[in-house]
Design an enzyme around this catalytic site. Structure first.
Site, PDB file in Angstrom:
ATOM      1  N   LYS A  90      66.653   0.265  40.409  1.00  0.00           N
ATOM      2  CA  LYS A  90      67.729   0.335  41.398  1.00  0.00           C
ATOM      3  C   LYS A  90      67.254   1.064  42.657  1.00  0.00           C
ATOM      4  CE  LYS A  90      70.944   0.792  37.614  1.00  0.00           C
ATOM      5  NZ  LYS A  90      71.456   1.869  36.792  1.00  0.00           N
ATOM      6  N   LYS A 127      60.378  10.349  40.818  1.00  0.00           N
ATOM      7  CA  LYS A 127      61.556  10.404  41.698  1.00  0.00           C
ATOM      8  C   LYS A 127      61.278  11.297  42.906  1.00  0.00           C
ATOM      9  CE  LYS A 127      64.912   7.916  39.700  1.00  0.00           C
ATOM     10  NZ  LYS A 127      64.203   6.762  39.253  1.00  0.00           N
ATOM     11  N   LYS A 176      58.189  -1.104  37.989  1.00  0.00           N
ATOM     12  CA  LYS A 176      59.308  -1.645  37.205  1.00  0.00           C
ATOM     13  C   LYS A 176      60.446  -2.021  38.160  1.00  0.00           C
ATOM     14  CE  LYS A 176      62.099   2.403  36.195  1.00  0.00           C
ATOM     15  NZ  LYS A 176      62.971   3.119  35.324  1.00  0.00           N
TER      16      LYS A 176
HETATM   17  P1  TYM Z   1      69.433   3.724  34.004  1.00  0.00           P
HETATM   18  O1  TYM Z   1      70.753   3.441  34.566  1.00  0.00           O
HETATM   19  O2  TYM Z   1      68.320   4.069  34.942  1.00  0.00           O
HETATM   20  O3  TYM Z   1      68.941   2.495  33.143  1.00  0.00           O
HETATM   21  C1  TYM Z   1      69.802   1.921  32.191  1.00  0.00           C
HETATM   22  C2  TYM Z   1      68.991   1.210  31.120  1.00  0.00           C
HETATM   23  O4  TYM Z   1      68.242   0.131  31.694  1.00  0.00           O
HETATM   24  C3  TYM Z   1      66.887   0.238  31.284  1.00  0.00           C
HETATM   25  N1  TYM Z   1      66.041  -0.275  32.372  1.00  0.00           N
HETATM   26  C4  TYM Z   1      65.087  -1.205  32.194  1.00  0.00           C
HETATM   27  N2  TYM Z   1      64.665  -1.871  31.107  1.00  0.00           N
HETATM   28  C5  TYM Z   1      63.678  -2.780  31.272  1.00  0.00           C
HETATM   29  N3  TYM Z   1      63.092  -3.046  32.477  1.00  0.00           N
HETATM   30  C6  TYM Z   1      63.483  -2.389  33.596  1.00  0.00           C
HETATM   31  N4  TYM Z   1      62.945  -2.665  34.772  1.00  0.00           N
HETATM   32  C7  TYM Z   1      64.524  -1.410  33.491  1.00  0.00           C
HETATM   33  N5  TYM Z   1      65.155  -0.600  34.381  1.00  0.00           N
HETATM   34  C8  TYM Z   1      66.088   0.100  33.674  1.00  0.00           C
HETATM   35  C9  TYM Z   1      66.649   1.729  31.057  1.00  0.00           C
HETATM   36  O5  TYM Z   1      65.581   1.952  30.185  1.00  0.00           O
HETATM   37  C10 TYM Z   1      67.965   2.160  30.468  1.00  0.00           C
HETATM   38  O6  TYM Z   1      68.003   1.970  29.074  1.00  0.00           O
HETATM   39  N6  TYM Z   1      68.451   7.873  31.585  1.00  0.00           N
HETATM   40  C11 TYM Z   1      69.187   6.637  31.336  1.00  0.00           C
HETATM   41  C12 TYM Z   1      70.699   6.855  31.303  1.00  0.00           C
HETATM   42  C13 TYM Z   1      71.155   7.796  30.243  1.00  0.00           C
HETATM   43  C14 TYM Z   1      71.050   7.618  28.827  1.00  0.00           C
HETATM   44  C15 TYM Z   1      71.630   8.788  28.254  1.00  0.00           C
HETATM   45  C16 TYM Z   1      70.525   6.614  28.016  1.00  0.00           C
HETATM   46  C17 TYM Z   1      71.767   8.993  30.440  1.00  0.00           C
HETATM   47  N7  TYM Z   1      72.070   9.599  29.261  1.00  0.00           N
HETATM   48  C18 TYM Z   1      71.697   8.958  26.848  1.00  0.00           C
HETATM   49  C19 TYM Z   1      70.597   6.791  26.630  1.00  0.00           C
HETATM   50  C20 TYM Z   1      71.178   7.942  26.055  1.00  0.00           C
HETATM   51  C21 TYM Z   1      68.768   5.619  32.376  1.00  0.00           C
HETATM   52  O7  TYM Z   1      67.622   5.472  32.663  1.00  0.00           O
HETATM   53  O8  TYM Z   1      69.690   4.885  32.971  1.00  0.00           O
END
Ligand code: TYM
Length: 326
Positions: A197, A114, A194
């Site tokens: 967003k 990041k 990957k």
């Molecule tokens: P976020 O919003 O970045 O992603 C949400 C979920 O989408 C999955 N993801 C993907 N999976 C496969 N291929 C991709 N290209 C891809 N991009 C995103 C992420 O692995 C995620 O599961 N840190 C977390 C949010 C969070 C969270 C938590 C999750 C905050 N607190 C507690 C579990 C438990 C996240 O990356 O969100």
């Protein structure tokens, strides 16, 4: 009591197909199994760790809540809420901060990525994994459905639980990630990255119209040679499209490759775009219906937060007491 499942998603831009396949689809399947107590939330505090505009953020939060409900998160069967409505998360994060080795946070891959992408290296960004551990441990969750990119975050959450238990007595289960092996959706314009967003050019959004989906799939990068074969090493861009096809249609990836083996990219891509649009059609309808009900959405989130707080506050009190606070 059933085992507890927790997962969250950040409101930072529109939902893409990686979020759907990596996390949401599994979360909904787990909810439908009826075997777990599920808590799903919008990680709005986590979203503040990246550059943003406050007005856009409010819109992102609302739109994500609508998307999750439209995809099938059912507030009758899962506790669905917003992270910032449950103050216990941030409170638990502070307790966990005090036992987390700072050096480990500095070495986290996502933190370094990041910062490289130009996000400010704020204390919040560094602390992201600790808040995430707090989200999970606040409910003594045993399972966390997430995409593969979250493995390292899950590992540190487990380690924080271990450190706490060792120092203050057994309190938290070590949460296990539920991953779909190999399911890492790649960017449509660069299979080495990957789908994310923060890289909107390579994203296929769930809200894209069938026309936009067609255009994006048509111009998705492909590898040299026209044969359709599944080979993530030699043909990573095609393997990514085949993975999306397979996940969206529920069909075996090798069978799809076999069917299109000699038909060329154009007809494969045409069918893929149609499969995606068809699979998302009921989502689009539901989203349109829910988007016109902002009050209802807020009510659902607040009622979820109330239920979540009952559990989180009890677990926070227990952690405080064990740490010697009275
Ligand atoms: P976020 O919003 O970045 O992603 C949400 C979920 O989408 C999955 N993801 C993907 N999976 C496969 N291929 C991709 N290209 C891809 N991009 C995103 C992420 O692995 C995620 O599961 N840190 C977390 C949010 C969070 C969270 C938590 C999750 C905050 N607190 C507690 C579990 C438990 C996240 O990356 O969100």
């Amino acid at each position: 009591m059933k085992p507890v499942v927790v997962s969250g998603i950040k409101p930072s831009g529109k939902l893409h197909i990686g979020n759907l396949l990596g996390m949401t689809k599994q979360s909904i399947d787990i909810q439908s199994s009826g075997k777990y107590d599920c808590l799903y939330f919008i990680a709005d505090y986590h979203a503040l760790t990246q550059k943003y505009s406050p007005t856009e953020k409010s819109a992102d939060i609302f739109s994500l809540a609508v998307d999750m409900l439209s995809l099938g998160i059912d507030p009758e069967r899962s506790v669905f809420f917003m992270q910032s409505d449950v103050l216990e998360h941030a409170n638990m994060a502070w307790l966990l901060n005090c036992i987390t080795p700072a050096g480990q946070l500095q070495g986290m891959i996502e933190f370094r990525e990041k910062v490289q992408e130009g996000q400010p290296a704020s204390a919040g960004l560094l602390d992201y994994p600790v808040l995430m551990a707090a989200d999970i441990l606040s409910y003594k969750a045993e399972f966390v459905p997430v995409g593969e990119d979250q493995r390292q975050h899950l590992e540190i959450a487990r380690e924080i639980a271990r450190i706490f238990n060792k120092r203050f007595g057994k309190t938290f289960p070590e949460p296990k990630g539920i991953f779909v092996e190999g399911l890492r959706v790649k960017s449509l314009d660069n299979p080495a990255k990957k789908m994310s967003k923060s890289l909107p050019k390579g994203c296929l959004y769930l809200s894209d119209s069938p026309e936009v989906i067609k255009k994006k799939i048509r111009s998705a990068v492909t590898d040299s040679g026209s044969e359709i074969i599944y080979d993530p090493e030699k043909k990573p861009a095609l393997a990514n499209l085949l993975l999306i096809y397979s996940e969206m249609s529920g069909r075996n990836i090798k069978d799809i490759a076999e069917e299109y083996r000699s038909s060329g990219y154009a007809s494969f891509k045409e069918d893929l775009a149609r499969v995606i649009s068809d699979t998302l059609s009921s989502f689009r309808e539901k989203k349109e219906e829910l988007s016109s009900k902002p009050k209802r959405i807020r009510e659902i989130l607040l009622s979820g937060a109330e239920k979540a707080r009952l559990i989180a506050s009890k677990n926070l009190e227990e952690a405080k007491e064990k740490m010697g606070l009275i």
